[in-house]
Scaffold this active site. Sequence first.
Site, mmCIF file in Angstrom:
data_model
loop_
_atom_site.group_PDB
_atom_site.id
_atom_site.type_symbol
_atom_site.label_atom_id
_atom_site.label_comp_id
_atom_site.label_asym_id
_atom_site.label_seq_id
_atom_site.Cartn_x
_atom_site.Cartn_y
_atom_site.Cartn_z
ATOM 1 N N ARG A 280 -13.741 47.487 -8.961
ATOM 2 C CA ARG A 280 -14.927 46.703 -8.643
ATOM 3 C C ARG A 280 -15.849 47.550 -7.782
ATOM 4 O O ARG A 280 -15.660 47.686 -6.573
ATOM 5 C CB ARG A 280 -14.500 45.429 -7.905
ATOM 6 N N HIS A 284 -17.234 41.624 -3.907
ATOM 7 C CA HIS A 284 -16.535 40.510 -4.556
ATOM 8 C C HIS A 284 -17.542 39.440 -4.960
ATOM 9 O O HIS A 284 -17.549 38.965 -6.102
ATOM 10 C CB HIS A 284 -15.500 39.930 -3.605
ATOM 11 N N TYR A 293 -13.778 47.042 4.436
ATOM 12 C CA TYR A 293 -12.347 47.161 4.129
ATOM 13 C C TYR A 293 -11.996 48.270 3.136
ATOM 14 O O TYR A 293 -10.825 48.494 2.885
ATOM 15 C CB TYR A 293 -11.803 45.825 3.609
#
Length: 388
Positions: A280, A284, A293
Amino acid sequence: MSEHKSDFGPDLGEVFGPHQADGGPDLVQLLTPEGERVEHPDFSFDLDDEAIKGFFRDMVLTRRIDTEATALQRHGELGIWAQLLGQEAAQIGSGRALRKQDFAFPTYREHGVAWCRDIDPLRLLGLFRGVDQGGWDPNDGNFGLYTIVIGAQTLHATGYAMGMQRDGVVGTGDPDRDAAVVAYFGDGASSQGDVNEAFIFAASYNAPVVFFCQNNQWAISEPIERQTRIPLYQRALGFGFPGVRVDGNDVLATYAVSQAALQRARDGQGPTLVEAYTYRMGAHTTTDDPTRYRLSEDLETWKLKDPIQRVKAYLTRNGLADQDFFEELDHEAEKLGEHLREGCRALPEPKPLDVFDYVYAEQTEELAEQKAGYAAYLDSFETTGGHR
């Protein structure tokens, strides 16, 4: 399930051997990140170069949908948007492997599959704008409603597949009749109970369903290493059906593997788990900040495996597309962007009574009474000087 054989290709139960957790040397790949065609002993791409150009167009326009929707959210026109940046090959390859009679059950990110099923992307924007309940007719393109509850669609898909068995549209040998179901979900959803329950039912009833997991490495901020000790596709063996890991950034390989798994299901040989190993590259959703992160170095590494660029490299290297082709596609993408920007802002406000029309295929007497009661309630505001 090695006893199941078919004439469309290899027995998946025998072919899908062990892979390494980083993708592995046996990862099914037919087009390298550099745009070179490679052979695989068990899977092959059986379409011509015109089809590859079509896949390229699909991916470019799907990415444009994603880009425009993200921009619309940033301008306050959408409440939220779930990006698919970097996952175009997984969605287009699997989506184009579907036949008309097959049925797809998406999550909330399968914009590319929706494109393949001829769903107007404005319908997707309406859901995220909050002006409808995602209530497009599932029979329009055999594409189910977007599912927000993580993993729930895998149970829906399995039940629908079991219904296909009882309708006699599985294993008849008629290519225009035999059908299958594909259930899309992510690596994070693989940790949900619903998904594992769907695996159990699908295996027990030998249901014609392909579980298509887009392993994009992150369940929001949770890395795949925190979710599983083995490659996700290997979990299928514990439930009694085969699994395969395919290069999810390779549209040719994704198409070939999906085609084989879907045909296996149509032939009455039961479920398959396809793990599309991808990344990805975006967030998100538009409420997420992935810089908190994950490492920028990882993102840069995966950019070198961009699914669109590898197909462009193949087309260019082999003289299959000239500058006019790319410029015309850019113009088409601009027109699509204009359609989305203008169309999104022009979407009508929802009508409160419409919600009653999307509960059952045929409205029940009880529901009709509820609709009439709610209509009377709304009318009461007009009699008191209010408005709907």
